[in-house]
Design a protein around this motif. Structure first.
Motif, PDB file in Angstrom:
ATOM      1  N   LEU A 118       8.655  25.891  25.721  1.00 39.00           N
ATOM      2  CA  LEU A 118       9.672  24.892  25.400  1.00 39.00           C
ATOM      3  C   LEU A 118       9.331  24.284  24.049  1.00 39.00           C
ATOM      4  N   LEU A 149       5.299  26.510  32.906  1.00 37.00           N
ATOM      5  CA  LEU A 149       5.284  26.155  31.488  1.00 37.00           C
ATOM      6  C   LEU A 149       3.882  26.290  30.907  1.00 37.00           C
ATOM      7  N   LEU A 152       4.223  23.743  25.138  1.00 38.53           N
ATOM      8  CA  LEU A 152       5.205  22.690  24.886  1.00 38.53           C
ATOM      9  C   LEU A 152       4.976  22.153  23.482  1.00 38.53           C
ATOM     10  N   CYS A 171       2.318  20.015  35.157  1.00 33.86           N
ATOM     11  CA  CYS A 171       2.489  21.327  34.530  1.00 33.86           C
ATOM     12  C   CYS A 171       1.200  22.112  34.772  1.00 33.86           C
ATOM     13  N   LEU A 177      -0.265  21.951  24.154  1.00 31.86           N
ATOM     14  CA  LEU A 177       0.649  20.833  23.948  1.00 31.86           C
ATOM     15  C   LEU A 177       0.508  20.365  22.508  1.00 31.86           C
TER      16      LEU A 177
END
Length: 241
Positions: A118, A149, A152, A171, A177
């Motif tokens: 994402l 996921l 991100l 997650c 991240l």
């Protein structure tokens, strides 16, 4: 100017199916509102409530979605189709969609069971990524879960206040991240309810002086890479016993 991709005028109730389509990229379409027109009279239609995808759009094999520089886009998914739409999606990239105020409602998260990537960037009006939809009334959203996921990335989101509203976010597969140049981001998740955002002057309820991550609210047990760059208002990264 293109406002729709498919004109379904001949059969208003017919569905448009692309059974083998695995990747969809829409880029540089500043007037685009819908993928497939529903032919509602424009004089009686609130463009802020028109989703890009509606019940006519069928993409049973789609794994990747890229939405780039769609300046008129204000909603991606039809709220009535959340439980059955796009459950094969693995990668979602949204960039330069300046009228979006959020990416998805919280009820969609449970349907994106295969989402691995994402990325959201350069959307100047996004206040939060996962929003609490009005249909939930005044109840606070509970746990936000992205089961698969892995990556991100949030960057250049000048009005972003938080990632989501809820009691906690989990997650379990997240490895990376990356948060960059989200200068107004105050915390990753909070359980305060957002005000209804209808114009540029309204913002999410302030949650100043909270850490970015709070123990028991943010659960990323397999996180390997954390990058945080240019967030002006946070006083600490992580808080917990």
């Amino acid at each position: 100017m293109i406002e729709e991709i498919v004109d379904n005028d001949e059969a208003i109730n017919a569905k448009i199916e692309f059974p083998r389509l695995r990747s969809l990229r829409l880029r540089g379409l500043p007037q685009l509102l819908q993928y497939c027109s529903d032919h509602q009279p424009k004089s009686t239609t609130n463009t802020s409530s028109i989703p890009l995808f509606n019940e006519k759009d069928q993409f049973p094999s789609m794994e990747e979605l890229q939405l780039l520089s769609l300046n008129s886009l204000q909603m991606i998914w039809d709220m009535q189709l959340l439980e059955k739409f796009d459950n094969n999606l693995r990668r979602v990239t949204v960039n330069g969609c300046h009228n979006l105020k959020s990416l998805m409602p919280s009820s969609l998260c449970g349907s994106l069971v295969h989402l691995e990537w994402l990325e959201i960037g350069g959307c100047k009006n996004i206040r939060e990524v996962v929003s609490k939809e009005e249909s939930e009334g005044q109840e606070k959203p509970g746990k936000i879960l992205f089961l698969q996921l892995k990556s991100l990335k949030l960057y250049d989101l000048s009005k972003l206040k938080r990632f989501c509203a809820g009691d906690c976010i989990e997650c379990p597969s997240l490895k990376e991240l990356d948060i960059k140049n989200c200068r107004k981001m105050e915390t990753f998740i909070s359980n305060s309810l957002p005000s209804h955002i209808d114009n540029e002057n309204e913002e999410i309820e302030s949650v100043n002086k909270q850490p970015l991550f709070v123990k028991d609210k943010v659960k990323f047990p397999n996180l390997e890479v954390l990058k945080i760059h240019k967030i002006d208002v946070i006083s600490e990264i992580c808080h917990g016993d």
